[in-house]
Write a protein that holds these residues in place. Structure first.
Motif, mmCIF file in Angstrom:
data_model
loop_
_atom_site.group_PDB
_atom_site.id
_atom_site.type_symbol
_atom_site.label_atom_id
_atom_site.label_comp_id
_atom_site.label_asym_id
_atom_site.label_seq_id
_atom_site.Cartn_x
_atom_site.Cartn_y
_atom_site.Cartn_z
ATOM 1 N N ARG A 56 1.717 12.403 -2.164
ATOM 2 C CA ARG A 56 2.967 11.959 -1.555
ATOM 3 C C ARG A 56 3.992 11.569 -2.616
ATOM 4 O O ARG A 56 5.198 11.686 -2.403
ATOM 5 C CB ARG A 56 2.660 10.765 -0.649
ATOM 6 C CG ARG A 56 3.837 10.273 0.155
ATOM 7 C CD ARG A 56 3.423 9.099 1.040
ATOM 8 N NE ARG A 56 4.571 8.557 1.744
ATOM 9 C CZ ARG A 56 5.461 7.727 1.209
ATOM 10 N NH1 ARG A 56 5.325 7.334 -0.038
ATOM 11 N NH2 ARG A 56 6.476 7.288 1.915
ATOM 12 N N GLU A 57 3.516 11.108 -3.777
ATOM 13 C CA GLU A 57 4.400 10.716 -4.875
ATOM 14 C C GLU A 57 4.694 11.883 -5.825
ATOM 15 O O GLU A 57 5.108 11.681 -6.957
ATOM 16 C CB GLU A 57 3.773 9.561 -5.659
ATOM 17 C CG GLU A 57 3.586 8.288 -4.853
ATOM 18 C CD GLU A 57 4.907 7.729 -4.365
ATOM 19 O OE1 GLU A 57 5.806 7.517 -5.200
ATOM 20 O OE2 GLU A 57 5.047 7.507 -3.141
ATOM 21 N N ASN B 181 0.818 -1.211 0.000
ATOM 22 C CA ASN B 181 0.000 0.000 0.000
ATOM 23 C C ASN B 181 0.848 1.255 0.000
ATOM 24 O O ASN B 181 0.591 2.199 -0.747
ATOM 25 C CB ASN B 181 -0.913 0.004 1.234
ATOM 26 C CG ASN B 181 -2.282 -0.561 0.958
ATOM 27 O OD1 ASN B 181 -3.171 0.150 0.508
ATOM 28 N ND2 ASN B 181 -2.448 -1.846 1.198
ATOM 29 N N ASP B 182 1.851 1.285 0.863
ATOM 30 C CA ASP B 182 2.696 2.477 0.970
ATOM 31 C C ASP B 182 3.666 2.605 -0.206
ATOM 32 O O ASP B 182 3.975 3.713 -0.638
ATOM 33 C CB ASP B 182 3.488 2.442 2.283
ATOM 34 C CG ASP B 182 2.626 2.788 3.484
ATOM 35 O OD1 ASP B 182 1.578 3.430 3.296
ATOM 36 O OD2 ASP B 182 2.989 2.396 4.609
ATOM 37 N N ARG B 183 4.108 1.472 -0.726
ATOM 38 C CA ARG B 183 5.128 1.500 -1.779
ATOM 39 C C ARG B 183 4.522 1.689 -3.166
ATOM 40 O O ARG B 183 5.025 2.472 -3.973
ATOM 41 C CB ARG B 183 5.936 0.193 -1.731
ATOM 42 C CG ARG B 183 7.087 0.139 -2.725
ATOM 43 C CD ARG B 183 8.196 1.089 -2.319
ATOM 44 N NE ARG B 183 9.311 1.039 -3.233
ATOM 45 C CZ ARG B 183 9.381 1.719 -4.387
ATOM 46 N NH1 ARG B 183 8.367 2.504 -4.749
ATOM 47 N NH2 ARG B 183 10.440 1.634 -5.143
ATOM 48 N N PHE B 184 3.439 0.964 -3.458
ATOM 49 C CA PHE B 184 2.881 0.973 -4.816
ATOM 50 C C PHE B 184 1.491 1.592 -4.924
ATOM 51 O O PHE B 184 0.981 1.772 -6.028
ATOM 52 C CB PHE B 184 2.835 -0.463 -5.365
ATOM 53 C CG PHE B 184 4.174 -1.131 -5.424
ATOM 54 C CD1 PHE B 184 5.097 -0.774 -6.410
ATOM 55 C CD2 PHE B 184 4.536 -2.089 -4.496
ATOM 56 C CE1 PHE B 184 6.344 -1.383 -6.463
ATOM 57 C CE2 PHE B 184 5.778 -2.705 -4.543
ATOM 58 C CZ PHE B 184 6.690 -2.349 -5.524
ATOM 59 N N GLY B 185 0.870 1.902 -3.800
ATOM 60 C CA GLY B 185 -0.416 2.571 -3.834
ATOM 61 C C GLY B 185 -1.584 1.678 -3.469
ATOM 62 O O GLY B 185 -1.511 0.451 -3.533
ATOM 63 N N PRO C 74 -5.950 10.145 -3.585
ATOM 64 C CA PRO C 74 -5.336 11.473 -3.764
ATOM 65 C C PRO C 74 -4.202 11.734 -2.774
ATOM 66 O O PRO C 74 -3.225 12.405 -3.112
ATOM 67 C CB PRO C 74 -6.505 12.446 -3.548
ATOM 68 C CG PRO C 74 -7.551 11.663 -2.822
ATOM 69 C CD PRO C 74 -7.389 10.259 -3.278
ATOM 70 N N ARG C 75 -4.313 11.204 -1.588
ATOM 71 C CA ARG C 75 -3.269 11.417 -0.594
ATOM 72 C C ARG C 75 -1.985 10.693 -0.995
ATOM 73 O O ARG C 75 -0.885 11.207 -0.817
ATOM 74 C CB ARG C 75 -3.752 10.940 0.791
ATOM 75 C CG ARG C 75 -4.866 11.810 1.318
ATOM 76 C CD ARG C 75 -5.463 11.312 2.621
ATOM 77 N NE ARG C 75 -6.538 12.211 3.013
ATOM 78 C CZ ARG C 75 -6.385 13.313 3.722
ATOM 79 N NH1 ARG C 75 -5.175 13.658 4.123
ATOM 80 N NH2 ARG C 75 -7.405 14.079 4.028
#
Length: 583
Positions: free
Chosen positions: A216-217, A91-95, A211-212
């Protein structure tokens, strides 16, 4: 003012959720599309109870070996633990979107593997795939919905995921009941799960990333375009500004900590805000499972059609409870809903334990003559060797791992305690008598069913849905995937512990003692929820983070810290009781 911070809205009505989504249907489209993951989650965890009855008929080794049945059921939970653990990092790395798509692929592969299984080992492999998908979906779907929702209706929209979980369970029992006479019964039951996975996969391809996560990316314009479709025009800049502050803080952390999985976990545990979030998130997830929900729902599921019909009713009540949660969670708050829910659960478990004690005490006696003269070598070995056969009843017979052949004229009258064999089971049924091996005839059945309904009504609106809402909003953005994943792992590990120990506890303590033990666990859970879980209703994510930075203390503890340490009079006790409800 509420404990833990200032809420922008003292009362958020359920009607406002529908007003906003009616004006901005895009929000509901995002929520429902992601929520299909909840539907799959519910379906795959619910369908196995009915399918296993027919798997046992097709594979004699599964019917003979209890450990094989337990493995088929528990492998999905084991897979969910792994899926939730790695799902947080994905989730944090690839969305969030990518995680949902991966979960759909796992669901589909698992469903097809199970439907085509020629042997039990292949069913187990399919259950592992499904479990991986369930673990990822259980924490990703509410996270995606939460980050795509306005704060004032976030609780209601995340509750749609809970509604779809219970809806998936209801659908699984409905399909189980509908397919009882279809050729390849269990294959259809397990294979149907592939269809919603395909539907969600196709829907998610046309939907945006959170969107968040995009902001971040550094995909600011993409994030802005999505926020413009979610928020009123005059709120978009404020939301972007809040995102900017949060992302700048997290990127500063990342330079100091690193970005791989192990470094992220270390960073999360070393961060006081995340730790406090985990105290709350893990507490509610563990309390959810140790409330005994899976064991209560599976009560007396040893007769196929009765079991499925009862499961249909309980899952229907569960779905109704999810709607109640959607209605009130943004009005009365997450914390209050869980506390009230726990009071109801504890009460139902205590009364259930009393009912089971009475049922065990009044179960049918053993007819000593018939038991010893039913057929050659038919008598239960333990009954033959007991010093006091007159004291035996049906429950004594089942505890000795034997079968009870009920009286043909009246199943509450004394019956025969026989060895647990397929031939004796068939012989008993050929005489138009009922064979019991998992539970005894009881006049207390209606009371148990009523209490089961009351338990579900108490559980579903609070402890059923709210823990997932809390975990979707209580962690800082940079650790939201990891934090949610760690909490989801605690949920599935607790699920596994409860599932694997329930039969042993029942054998050692009896049903009455086991449910009394769960009531004690719930008392501990209630105290922990009151102590560690702040209220987050109506707060922006950034406000939740500030609440955790300052630390959360319930009203009673704040009184103690300011010198209120005198003896407890009646008025103080009443004040504490009211404070439990947030009054």
């Amino acid at each position: 003012m509420v404990e833990g911070g200032i809420s922008k809205t003292d009362k958020t009505e359920f009607t406002e959720c529908w007003k906003i989504t009616w004006k901005t249907p895009y929000i509901m489209r995002l929520a429902l599309s992601a929520g299909i993951g909840g539907l799959l989650f519910g379906y795959d965890t619910g369908v196995i109870s009915g399918a296993l009855l027919y798997i046992r008929e097709d594979f004699q080794e599964v019917d003979r070996k209890t450990w094989l049945q337990e493995t088929i059921v528990s492998m999905a939970v084991a897979g969910a633990i792994i899926g939730a653990a790695f799902g947080g990092w994905i989730n944090d790395r690839f969305g969030r979107k990518t995680s949902i798509l991966v979960a759909d692929v796992l669901f589909f592969v698992g469903a097809i593997v199970m439907a085509l299984s020629p042997a039990p080992w292949m069913i187990i492999v399919g259950r592992i795939f499904v479990g991986l998908g369930v673990g990822m979906a259980s924490m990703t779907a509410p996270l995606y919905i939460s980050e795509a929702s306005p704060a004032r209706i976030r609780g209601a929209l995340v509750s749609t995921n809970g509604l779809l979980i219970t809806g998936g369970q209801f659908l699984s029992y409905l399909i189980n009941l509908a397919l009882t006479h279809a050729p390849g019964t269990w294959r259809w039951m397990l294979g149907v799960a592939g269809l919603p996975a395909v539907v969600q996969f196709l829907l998610m391809l046309s939907l945006p990333e959170s969107p968040r996560w995009l902001y971040r990316e550094n995909k600011v314009e993409e994030a802005r375009s999505i926020l413009e479709r979610i928020y009123p025009a005059d709120e978009v800049e404020d939301e972007l500004n809040a995102l900017r502050i949060s992302v700048e803080a997290e990127k500063a952390d990342e330079h100091a900590i690193g970005d791989n999985l192990i470094q992220k976990v270390k960073g999360a545990l070393s961060n006081v805000v995340v730790r406090r979030g985990l105290y709350a998130g893990v507490t509610v997830q563990v309390a959810q499972q140790f409330s005994g929900i899976n064991t209560v729902i599976s009560l007396d599921l040893h007769q196929t059609k009765t079991a499925m019909a009862l499961s249909l009713i309980t899952s229907g009540l569960n779905a109704v409870g999810s709607i109640v949660s959607m209605t009130f969670v943004d009005r009365y708050g997450r914390r209050r809903m869980m506390i009230i829910s726990m009071f109801g659960i504890i009460t139902c478990l205590i009364v259930l334990s009393i009912v089971f004690f009475e049922a065990a005490s009044h179960s049918p006696k053993i007819d000593q003559f018939e038991s010893t003269h039913y057929a050659t070598n038919a008598t239960c070995p333990s009954f033959v060797s007991t010093a006091n056969p007159a004291s035996w009843n049906c429950m004594s017979c089942l505890k000795a791992e034997c079968g009870f052949c009920a009286n043909g004229a009246n199943e509450y009258s004394p019956g025969a305690c026989l060895a647990l064999t397929t031939d004796l089971k068939s012989s008993c049924r050929d005489q138009h008598r009922t064979w019991f091996k998992d539970g005894c005839p009881s006049r207390f059945g209606i009371q148990a069913v009523i209490l089961l309904g009351l338990y579900i009504i108490s559980y579903s609106p609070g402890m059923g849905t709210v823990p997932w809402i809390v975990n979707s909003e209580i962690y800082p953005l940079r650790y939201r995937g990891i934090g949610g994943g760690m909490a989801a792992v605690s949920n599935w590990v607790s699920n596994l512990i409860v599932s694997e120990t329930f039969l042993s506890l029942t054998k050692a303590l009896g049903s009455a003692g086991t449910f009394l033990l769960f009531a004690a666990f719930c008392v501990i859970g209630l105290i922990c929820i009151y102590s560690f879980v702040p209220e987050t209703k109506g707060l922006q994510f950034e406000e939740v983070e500030k609440t955790l930075e300052t630390g959360f203390k319930p009203k009673v503890y704040r009184r103690k810290s300011t010198g209120d340490t005198g003896c407890l009079g009646k008025s103080t006790l009443l004040a504490r009781a009211f404070s439990l409800y947030g009054l």
